[in-house]
Structure formats: C-alpha cells, structure tokens
Design a protein around this motif. Structure first.
Motif, PDB file in Angstrom:
ATOM      1  N   PRO A  97       0.798  -1.230   0.000  1.00  0.00           N
ATOM      2  CA  PRO A  97       0.000   0.000   0.000  1.00  0.00           C
ATOM      3  C   PRO A  97       0.834   1.285   0.000  1.00  0.00           C
ATOM      4  O   PRO A  97       0.383   2.317  -0.492  1.00  0.00           O
ATOM      5  CB  PRO A  97      -0.843  -0.098   1.271  1.00  0.00           C
ATOM      6  N   ALA A  98       2.050   1.233   0.509  1.00  0.00           N
ATOM      7  CA  ALA A  98       2.875   2.441   0.590  1.00  0.00           C
ATOM      8  C   ALA A  98       3.593   2.767  -0.719  1.00  0.00           C
ATOM      9  O   ALA A  98       4.156   3.846  -0.864  1.00  0.00           O
ATOM     10  CB  ALA A  98       3.898   2.290   1.705  1.00  0.00           C
ATOM     11  N   TYR A  99       3.590   1.847  -1.658  1.00  0.00           N
ATOM     12  CA  TYR A  99       4.322   2.039  -2.902  1.00  0.00           C
ATOM     13  C   TYR A  99       3.417   1.789  -4.093  1.00  0.00           C
ATOM     14  O   TYR A  99       2.598   0.887  -4.080  1.00  0.00           O
ATOM     15  CB  TYR A  99       5.507   1.072  -2.996  1.00  0.00           C
ATOM     16  N   GLN A 100       3.588   2.590  -5.125  1.00  0.00           N
ATOM     17  CA  GLN A 100       2.874   2.333  -6.376  1.00  0.00           C
ATOM     18  C   GLN A 100       3.734   1.368  -7.177  1.00  0.00           C
ATOM     19  O   GLN A 100       4.873   1.678  -7.518  1.00  0.00           O
ATOM     20  CB  GLN A 100       2.666   3.616  -7.148  1.00  0.00           C
ATOM     21  N   THR A 101       3.209   0.210  -7.444  1.00  0.00           N
ATOM     22  CA  THR A 101       4.007  -0.807  -8.123  1.00  0.00           C
ATOM     23  C   THR A 101       3.259  -1.391  -9.305  1.00  0.00           C
ATOM     24  O   THR A 101       2.057  -1.212  -9.454  1.00  0.00           O
ATOM     25  CB  THR A 101       4.378  -1.954  -7.166  1.00  0.00           C
ATOM     26  N   TRP A 102       3.984  -2.119 -10.111  1.00  0.00           N
ATOM     27  CA  TRP A 102       3.437  -2.801 -11.277  1.00  0.00           C
ATOM     28  C   TRP A 102       4.257  -4.052 -11.503  1.00  0.00           C
ATOM     29  O   TRP A 102       5.370  -4.175 -10.992  1.00  0.00           O
ATOM     30  CB  TRP A 102       3.472  -1.894 -12.505  1.00  0.00           C
ATOM     31  N   PRO A 103       3.744  -4.986 -12.266  1.00  0.00           N
ATOM     32  CA  PRO A 103       4.513  -6.216 -12.522  1.00  0.00           C
ATOM     33  C   PRO A 103       5.826  -5.924 -13.244  1.00  0.00           C
ATOM     34  O   PRO A 103       5.895  -5.055 -14.112  1.00  0.00           O
ATOM     35  CB  PRO A 103       3.588  -7.047 -13.401  1.00  0.00           C
ATOM     36  N   VAL A 104       6.856  -6.654 -12.859  1.00  0.00           N
ATOM     37  CA  VAL A 104       8.181  -6.501 -13.439  1.00  0.00           C
ATOM     38  C   VAL A 104       8.620  -7.852 -13.995  1.00  0.00           C
ATOM     39  O   VAL A 104       8.382  -8.887 -13.372  1.00  0.00           O
ATOM     40  CB  VAL A 104       9.177  -6.022 -12.361  1.00  0.00           C
ATOM     41  N   LEU A 105       9.246  -7.850 -15.166  1.00  0.00           N
ATOM     42  CA  LEU A 105       9.762  -9.088 -15.740  1.00  0.00           C
ATOM     43  C   LEU A 105      11.175  -9.344 -15.221  1.00  0.00           C
ATOM     44  O   LEU A 105      12.034  -8.466 -15.274  1.00  0.00           O
ATOM     45  CB  LEU A 105       9.776  -9.012 -17.261  1.00  0.00           C
ATOM     46  N   VAL A 106      11.384 -10.571 -14.708  1.00  0.00           N
ATOM     47  CA  VAL A 106      12.654 -10.952 -14.118  1.00  0.00           C
ATOM     48  C   VAL A 106      13.075 -12.304 -14.691  1.00  0.00           C
ATOM     49  O   VAL A 106      12.269 -13.227 -14.762  1.00  0.00           O
ATOM     50  CB  VAL A 106      12.535 -11.067 -12.575  1.00  0.00           C
ATOM     51  N   VAL A 107      14.334 -12.420 -15.083  1.00  0.00           N
ATOM     52  CA  VAL A 107      14.877 -13.698 -15.558  1.00  0.00           C
ATOM     53  C   VAL A 107      15.454 -14.429 -14.355  1.00  0.00           C
ATOM     54  O   VAL A 107      16.247 -13.871 -13.601  1.00  0.00           O
ATOM     55  CB  VAL A 107      15.988 -13.484 -16.603  1.00  0.00           C
ATOM     56  N   ALA A 108      15.025 -15.675 -14.172  1.00  0.00           N
ATOM     57  CA  ALA A 108      15.517 -16.474 -13.048  1.00  0.00           C
ATOM     58  C   ALA A 108      15.296 -17.953 -13.339  1.00  0.00           C
ATOM     59  O   ALA A 108      14.643 -18.317 -14.314  1.00  0.00           O
ATOM     60  CB  ALA A 108      14.805 -16.076 -11.764  1.00  0.00           C
ATOM     61  N   LYS A 109      15.845 -18.779 -12.447  1.00  0.00           N
ATOM     62  CA  LYS A 109      15.686 -20.227 -12.608  1.00  0.00           C
ATOM     63  C   LYS A 109      14.497 -20.760 -11.822  1.00  0.00           C
ATOM     64  O   LYS A 109      14.090 -21.896 -12.033  1.00  0.00           O
ATOM     65  CB  LYS A 109      16.965 -20.934 -12.160  1.00  0.00           C
ATOM     66  N   SER A 110      13.951 -19.963 -10.905  1.00  0.00           N
ATOM     67  CA  SER A 110      12.795 -20.396 -10.110  1.00  0.00           C
ATOM     68  C   SER A 110      12.002 -19.172  -9.662  1.00  0.00           C
ATOM     69  O   SER A 110      12.495 -18.046  -9.732  1.00  0.00           O
ATOM     70  CB  SER A 110      13.260 -21.184  -8.882  1.00  0.00           C
ATOM     71  N   ARG A 111      10.788 -19.415  -9.164  1.00  0.00           N
ATOM     72  CA  ARG A 111       9.965 -18.317  -8.642  1.00  0.00           C
ATOM     73  C   ARG A 111      10.670 -17.634  -7.469  1.00  0.00           C
ATOM     74  O   ARG A 111      10.682 -16.415  -7.364  1.00  0.00           O
ATOM     75  CB  ARG A 111       8.610 -18.852  -8.181  1.00  0.00           C
ATOM     76  N   ALA A 112      11.226 -18.447  -6.593  1.00  0.00           N
ATOM     77  CA  ALA A 112      11.907 -17.893  -5.413  1.00  0.00           C
ATOM     78  C   ALA A 112      13.088 -17.027  -5.836  1.00  0.00           C
ATOM     79  O   ALA A 112      13.297 -15.941  -5.283  1.00  0.00           O
ATOM     80  CB  ALA A 112      12.380 -19.027  -4.509  1.00  0.00           C
ATOM     81  N   ALA A 113      13.854 -17.473  -6.812  1.00  0.00           N
ATOM     82  CA  ALA A 113      14.998 -16.696  -7.288  1.00  0.00           C
ATOM     83  C   ALA A 113      14.527 -15.399  -7.949  1.00  0.00           C
ATOM     84  O   ALA A 113      15.184 -14.361  -7.815  1.00  0.00           O
ATOM     85  CB  ALA A 113      15.839 -17.516  -8.252  1.00  0.00           C
ATOM     86  N   ALA A 114      13.401 -15.442  -8.641  1.00  0.00           N
ATOM     87  CA  ALA A 114      12.851 -14.240  -9.268  1.00  0.00           C
ATOM     88  C   ALA A 114      12.424 -13.236  -8.204  1.00  0.00           C
ATOM     89  O   ALA A 114      12.711 -12.041  -8.311  1.00  0.00           O
ATOM     90  CB  ALA A 114      11.664 -14.600 -10.158  1.00  0.00           C
ATOM     91  N   ARG A 115      11.777 -13.722  -7.178  1.00  0.00           N
ATOM     92  CA  ARG A 115      11.351 -12.831  -6.086  1.00  0.00           C
ATOM     93  C   ARG A 115      12.557 -12.201  -5.405  1.00  0.00           C
ATOM     94  O   ARG A 115      12.577 -11.008  -5.128  1.00  0.00           O
ATOM     95  CB  ARG A 115      10.513 -13.592  -5.071  1.00  0.00           C
ATOM     96  N   TYR A 116      13.572 -13.011  -5.128  1.00  0.00           N
ATOM     97  CA  TYR A 116      14.755 -12.498  -4.446  1.00  0.00           C
ATOM     98  C   TYR A 116      15.498 -11.492  -5.328  1.00  0.00           C
ATOM     99  O   TYR A 116      15.959 -10.460  -4.842  1.00  0.00           O
ATOM    100  CB  TYR A 116      15.686 -13.636  -4.022  1.00  0.00           C
ATOM    101  N   SER A 117      15.597 -11.756  -6.596  1.00  0.00           N
ATOM    102  CA  SER A 117      16.258 -10.836  -7.512  1.00  0.00           C
ATOM    103  C   SER A 117      15.549  -9.483  -7.514  1.00  0.00           C
ATOM    104  O   SER A 117      16.196  -8.430  -7.472  1.00  0.00           O
ATOM    105  CB  SER A 117      16.268 -11.438  -8.921  1.00  0.00           C
ATOM    106  N   TYR A 118      14.226  -9.511  -7.544  1.00  0.00           N
ATOM    107  CA  TYR A 118      13.474  -8.260  -7.518  1.00  0.00           C
ATOM    108  C   TYR A 118      13.585  -7.582  -6.156  1.00  0.00           C
ATOM    109  O   TYR A 118      13.656  -6.356  -6.065  1.00  0.00           O
ATOM    110  CB  TYR A 118      12.017  -8.491  -7.915  1.00  0.00           C
ATOM    111  N   PHE A 119      13.622  -8.373  -5.086  1.00  0.00           N
ATOM    112  CA  PHE A 119      13.816  -7.819  -3.737  1.00  0.00           C
ATOM    113  C   PHE A 119      15.111  -7.000  -3.687  1.00  0.00           C
ATOM    114  O   PHE A 119      15.143  -5.906  -3.126  1.00  0.00           O
ATOM    115  CB  PHE A 119      13.860  -8.950  -2.699  1.00  0.00           C
ATOM    116  N   LEU A 120      16.175  -7.510  -4.292  1.00  0.00           N
ATOM    117  CA  LEU A 120      17.444  -6.791  -4.298  1.00  0.00           C
ATOM    118  C   LEU A 120      17.324  -5.448  -5.014  1.00  0.00           C
ATOM    119  O   LEU A 120      17.934  -4.458  -4.609  1.00  0.00           O
ATOM    120  CB  LEU A 120      18.541  -7.645  -4.938  1.00  0.00           C
ATOM    121  N   GLU A 121      16.516  -5.407  -6.060  1.00  0.00           N
ATOM    122  CA  GLU A 121      16.289  -4.141  -6.766  1.00  0.00           C
ATOM    123  C   GLU A 121      15.482  -3.169  -5.911  1.00  0.00           C
ATOM    124  O   GLU A 121      15.798  -1.984  -5.839  1.00  0.00           O
ATOM    125  CB  GLU A 121      15.555  -4.386  -8.081  1.00  0.00           C
TER     126      GLU A 121
END
Length: 145
Positions: A97-121
C-alpha cells in the motif's frame, strides 16, 4: 529483451546465442539491435556462409558480419529445450500500500529466485525493507510457458 548469463558447450549454438545477446527465448524480439557476429578469417567466413543458421551481411575492411536467420533462432530454441536450460521469464508483482508498483519481468531459474532478484532491486530504494515483509506482498508467476 531480457538476457541470460550462460555459456553453451555446443560452439555453433553458443555463437548464435552470443549473436542474439543471450536471450531467454531466441524466438522473441526478432528485430533485436543485437543480431550479429563478426568474422575475420576466410575459413570462418566459409563455415558461416555454408550454415542455414546465418545470413551474410556487410563486409567492412576484413570483417564480415553475419546475422542469425529464422532457422538459427529455431535451432537455438530447440537446443535450449533439449539441454533443459533452466532460465525462465517470471512476472513479479510487489503489491504494497505504501508504494505504487506494477509487474516486473525478471529472468531467473525459479519463482523464489525471481522474487529475491526483484527484492534486491527494491531494497536499493527501500533499505529498511526485510525480505520477509517483501514476500508478504509479492507474487511471482511464469510470464510465458
């Protein structure tokens, strides 16, 4: 176009992959700015000319540029499938709720890796955000199957 950090043992396929910029899916984005491979010696030029995977382009000084053909893209896609390349394109959505967000495309080997990669961003701009809090407001799914 999303790219992957990979090396292919099959040199012919690695050359095609390199020429295209190592895309997740070589059939996507056929008009990529990155579609060439420069060849210098005549022996290499002959090898590229005889392959249905390449189209000869311009020659500047002693370098000839070759572009990947549709047959080359299809061959690379099939090769990646055969070797079981694990890289996939995921759509990650951070809904807080505090951030305006939208879906982001991430290249990864798994869902968890994709989430973590985006978390780092995201933590570049939100350094106090914990991974646990991030995960509560995140979903990831395959962008394409």
């Amino acid at each position: 176009m999303k790219s992957v950090n990979r090396y292919l043992k099959n040199k012919a396929m690695d050359h095609i992959d390199h020429a295209l910029g190592r895309p997740v899916d070589p059939r996507e984005n056929a008009n990529s700015y990155r579609n060439y491979y420069a060849v210098g010696c005549n022996a290499e030029k002959a090898k590229f000319r005889s392959s249905p995977h390449w189209i000869e382009g311009r020659t500047l000084e002693r370098m000839t540029y070759f572009h990947v053909s549709e047959a080359g893209r299809a061959a690379l896609a099939e090769h990646l499938k055969e070797i079981g390349d694990p890289h996939r394109l995921f759509q990650v959505h951070y809904d807080h709720p505090a951030y305006q967000t939208w879906p982001v495309l991430v290249v990864a080997k798994s869902r968890a890796a994709a989430r973590y990669s985006y978390f780092l961003e995201v933590t570049d701009t939100c350094p106090d955000l914990t991974f646990g809090e991030f995960c509560k407001h995140t979903s990831a799914r395959l962008a394409r199957t």
